[in-house]
Design a protein around this motif. Sequence first.
Motif, PDB file in Angstrom:
ATOM      1  N   GLY A  61       0.836  -1.194   0.000  1.00  0.00           N
ATOM      2  CA  GLY A  61       0.000   0.000   0.000  1.00  0.00           C
ATOM      3  C   GLY A  61       0.869   1.241   0.000  1.00  0.00           C
ATOM      4  O   GLY A  61       2.082   1.179  -0.167  1.00  0.00           O
ATOM      5  N   HIS A  62       0.248   2.387   0.208  1.00  0.00           N
ATOM      6  CA  HIS A  62       0.965   3.650   0.245  1.00  0.00           C
ATOM      7  C   HIS A  62       0.726   4.295   1.604  1.00  0.00           C
ATOM      8  O   HIS A  62      -0.338   4.134   2.208  1.00  0.00           O
ATOM      9  CB  HIS A  62       0.490   4.576  -0.880  1.00  0.00           C
ATOM     10  CG  HIS A  62       0.516   3.939  -2.228  1.00  0.00           C
ATOM     11  ND1 HIS A  62       1.685   3.596  -2.876  1.00  0.00           N
ATOM     12  CD2 HIS A  62      -0.495   3.532  -3.056  1.00  0.00           C
ATOM     13  CE1 HIS A  62       1.413   3.038  -4.036  1.00  0.00           C
ATOM     14  NE2 HIS A  62       0.093   2.989  -4.165  1.00  0.00           N
ATOM     15  N   LEU A  63       1.711   5.036   2.075  1.00  0.00           N
ATOM     16  CA  LEU A  63       1.672   5.572   3.435  1.00  0.00           C
ATOM     17  C   LEU A  63       1.753   7.088   3.411  1.00  0.00           C
ATOM     18  O   LEU A  63       2.637   7.664   2.763  1.00  0.00           O
ATOM     19  CB  LEU A  63       2.831   4.993   4.248  1.00  0.00           C
ATOM     20  CG  LEU A  63       2.897   5.372   5.730  1.00  0.00           C
ATOM     21  CD1 LEU A  63       1.655   4.877   6.466  1.00  0.00           C
ATOM     22  CD2 LEU A  63       4.165   4.804   6.371  1.00  0.00           C
ATOM     23  N   LEU A  64       0.832   7.735   4.127  1.00  0.00           N
ATOM     24  CA  LEU A  64       0.811   9.188   4.264  1.00  0.00           C
ATOM     25  C   LEU A  64       1.230   9.540   5.685  1.00  0.00           C
ATOM     26  O   LEU A  64       0.572   9.144   6.647  1.00  0.00           O
ATOM     27  CB  LEU A  64      -0.594   9.736   3.967  1.00  0.00           C
ATOM     28  CG  LEU A  64      -0.788  11.251   4.092  1.00  0.00           C
ATOM     29  CD1 LEU A  64       0.094  11.989   3.093  1.00  0.00           C
ATOM     30  CD2 LEU A  64      -2.257  11.621   3.878  1.00  0.00           C
ATOM     31  N   ILE A  65       2.335  10.266   5.804  1.00  0.00           N
ATOM     32  CA  ILE A  65       2.864  10.650   7.110  1.00  0.00           C
ATOM     33  C   ILE A  65       2.588  12.133   7.302  1.00  0.00           C
ATOM     34  O   ILE A  65       3.153  12.976   6.609  1.00  0.00           O
ATOM     35  CB  ILE A  65       4.379  10.369   7.200  1.00  0.00           C
ATOM     36  CG1 ILE A  65       4.687   8.942   6.744  1.00  0.00           C
ATOM     37  CG2 ILE A  65       4.886  10.585   8.616  1.00  0.00           C
ATOM     38  CD1 ILE A  65       6.168   8.666   6.544  1.00  0.00           C
ATOM     39  N   GLU A  66       1.684  12.436   8.241  1.00  0.00           N
ATOM     40  CA  GLU A  66       1.249  13.824   8.439  1.00  0.00           C
ATOM     41  C   GLU A  66       1.624  14.285   9.833  1.00  0.00           C
ATOM     42  O   GLU A  66       1.295  13.632  10.828  1.00  0.00           O
ATOM     43  CB  GLU A  66      -0.260  13.944   8.238  1.00  0.00           C
ATOM     44  CG  GLU A  66      -0.797  15.351   8.485  1.00  0.00           C
ATOM     45  CD  GLU A  66      -2.306  15.434   8.342  1.00  0.00           C
ATOM     46  OE1 GLU A  66      -2.806  15.090   7.258  1.00  0.00           O
ATOM     47  OE2 GLU A  66      -2.974  15.812   9.317  1.00  0.00           O
ATOM     48  N   ASP A  67       2.323  15.402   9.906  1.00  0.00           N
ATOM     49  CA  ASP A  67       2.689  15.964  11.207  1.00  0.00           C
ATOM     50  C   ASP A  67       3.295  17.344  11.003  1.00  0.00           C
ATOM     51  O   ASP A  67       3.557  17.762   9.870  1.00  0.00           O
ATOM     52  CB  ASP A  67       3.674  15.049  11.936  1.00  0.00           C
ATOM     53  CG  ASP A  67       3.390  14.997  13.444  1.00  0.00           C
ATOM     54  OD1 ASP A  67       3.016  16.061  13.993  1.00  0.00           O
ATOM     55  OD2 ASP A  67       3.520  13.923  14.054  1.00  0.00           O
ATOM     56  N   VAL A  68       3.525  18.021  12.108  1.00  0.00           N
ATOM     57  CA  VAL A  68       4.125  19.350  12.059  1.00  0.00           C
ATOM     58  C   VAL A  68       5.589  19.228  11.654  1.00  0.00           C
ATOM     59  O   VAL A  68       6.178  18.138  11.749  1.00  0.00           O
ATOM     60  CB  VAL A  68       4.002  20.048  13.435  1.00  0.00           C
ATOM     61  CG1 VAL A  68       2.544  20.290  13.768  1.00  0.00           C
ATOM     62  CG2 VAL A  68       4.677  19.219  14.528  1.00  0.00           C
ATOM     63  N   PRO A  69       6.196  20.311  11.186  1.00  0.00           N
ATOM     64  CA  PRO A  69       7.595  20.236  10.750  1.00  0.00           C
ATOM     65  C   PRO A  69       8.534  19.823  11.887  1.00  0.00           C
ATOM     66  O   PRO A  69       8.320  20.157  13.054  1.00  0.00           O
ATOM     67  CB  PRO A  69       7.893  21.668  10.283  1.00  0.00           C
ATOM     68  CG  PRO A  69       6.563  22.248   9.950  1.00  0.00           C
ATOM     69  CD  PRO A  69       5.601  21.631  10.910  1.00  0.00           C
ATOM     70  N   GLY A  70       9.570  19.065  11.511  1.00  0.00           N
ATOM     71  CA  GLY A  70      10.626  18.739  12.448  1.00  0.00           C
ATOM     72  C   GLY A  70      10.432  17.492  13.276  1.00  0.00           C
ATOM     73  O   GLY A  70      11.249  17.202  14.156  1.00  0.00           O
ATOM     74  N   THR A  71       9.386  16.715  13.018  1.00  0.00           N
ATOM     75  CA  THR A  71       9.135  15.524  13.828  1.00  0.00           C
ATOM     76  C   THR A  71       9.705  14.251  13.219  1.00  0.00           C
ATOM     77  O   THR A  71       9.546  13.168  13.792  1.00  0.00           O
ATOM     78  CB  THR A  71       7.617  15.342  14.062  1.00  0.00           C
ATOM     79  OG1 THR A  71       6.932  15.386  12.801  1.00  0.00           O
ATOM     80  CG2 THR A  71       7.075  16.438  14.961  1.00  0.00           C
ATOM     81  N   GLY A  72      10.340  14.353  12.066  1.00  0.00           N
ATOM     82  CA  GLY A  72      11.013  13.190  11.497  1.00  0.00           C
ATOM     83  C   GLY A  72      10.249  12.476  10.407  1.00  0.00           C
ATOM     84  O   GLY A  72      10.499  11.296  10.142  1.00  0.00           O
ATOM     85  N   LYS A  73       9.320  13.163   9.732  1.00  0.00           N
ATOM     86  CA  LYS A  73       8.536  12.526   8.677  1.00  0.00           C
ATOM     87  C   LYS A  73       9.427  12.043   7.535  1.00  0.00           C
ATOM     88  O   LYS A  73       9.364  10.887   7.114  1.00  0.00           O
ATOM     89  CB  LYS A  73       7.481  13.498   8.136  1.00  0.00           C
ATOM     90  CG  LYS A  73       6.504  14.015   9.168  1.00  0.00           C
ATOM     91  CD  LYS A  73       5.451  14.910   8.555  1.00  0.00           C
ATOM     92  CE  LYS A  73       6.010  16.147   7.889  1.00  0.00           C
ATOM     93  NZ  LYS A  73       6.665  17.069   8.855  1.00  0.00           N
ATOM     94  N   THR A  74      10.255  12.942   7.036  1.00  0.00           N
ATOM     95  CA  THR A  74      11.128  12.584   5.915  1.00  0.00           C
ATOM     96  C   THR A  74      12.177  11.562   6.333  1.00  0.00           C
ATOM     97  O   THR A  74      12.539  10.670   5.562  1.00  0.00           O
ATOM     98  CB  THR A  74      11.805  13.842   5.345  1.00  0.00           C
ATOM     99  OG1 THR A  74      10.792  14.809   5.001  1.00  0.00           O
ATOM    100  CG2 THR A  74      12.613  13.521   4.106  1.00  0.00           C
ATOM    101  N   VAL A  75      12.653  11.663   7.559  1.00  0.00           N
ATOM    102  CA  VAL A  75      13.650  10.710   8.056  1.00  0.00           C
ATOM    103  C   VAL A  75      13.070   9.300   8.075  1.00  0.00           C
ATOM    104  O   VAL A  75      13.735   8.331   7.681  1.00  0.00           O
ATOM    105  CB  VAL A  75      14.129  11.115   9.466  1.00  0.00           C
ATOM    106  CG1 VAL A  75      14.964  10.007  10.097  1.00  0.00           C
ATOM    107  CG2 VAL A  75      14.944  12.398   9.392  1.00  0.00           C
TER     108      VAL A  75
END
Length: 337
Positions: A61-75
Amino acid sequence: MAQRVDLDPAQGPGPVTPSAELPDLETVRRVAGQIGSAISQVVLGKPEVVRLALIALLAEGHLLIEDVPGTGKTVLAKSLARTVDATVSRVQFTPDLMPSDVTGVSVYDRQTSRFDFRPGPVFANIVVADEINRASPKTQSALLECMEERQVTVDGTSYRLARPFLVLATQNPVEMEGTYPLPEAQRDRFLARMSIGYPDRSAEVGMLADRDRIDPLDSLRPVTDAATVASLVDAVATVHLAPPLRHYLVEIVAATRSVPEVRLGASPRAVLHLARAAKVSAALDGRSFVVPDDIQRLAVPVLAHRLLLTVEAHAARRSADEVVRVLLSRLRVPRGG
């Protein structure tokens, strides 16, 4: 009518053909554990977040990671991508990004007097779509065909994408400046949405130990490859889902369409996504069959992002997560099966 063709190997990866003999579920659990352990070296103190990322990978499947900046989404997205020896691409979504920048474009070749297709970054096993809601709706919609049909159609010709194919998208909350809300059709194509949240104090202290000198992503090495992941996806599909639990799944999704606080409930696609995710959850726990806990544990991340609440629900500060939890508490849980 669009013609369907495979890309030449020089232009992009073709589909991975899984082996005739599928791995057993113990192998699924072992490899998933290795991937999870590697990611946990970078994403500290978030075992449930890592588990949901693994579920998205093995459920194809595909995953959507939603959060405020700086919490490690891209990491998190890059960590998962680096643990699998596969083709990986990253797209930074910006307001001036065009659909062809994502899918590819046909370019006229004067020597051959014909148009040649130049594949875009979507032709990879794992596509990291960073800050996807900062692009215009027109560019966001370029992913619709890719995410559902695993193909790209340009100038009447369809090109198949690699297998496995996973979109790991990050986004900031819509209240942030410079963001566009994702269309309902695109949100529905994501198997799950999750928020990472702030780390606890011990994890933040651990981050200060050496990350000012060393990037932990640099130490990550692949623990498996694309062909193995494709075979694990097929193996997970063999997990048993009893008829009573099938009815339970449908009942949960159908209930989202009749709640007064919801003006758009979950789609039939959500039923399929929740079933696939529950099977992976069972496999990760070492079971060859789904239990109600698997479904209940995943109902919020799989269903909540698909719901559109009414104006009255927003005024009452109700959230889609809360609506799904209330529904689960009201429905009868099947026994046995």
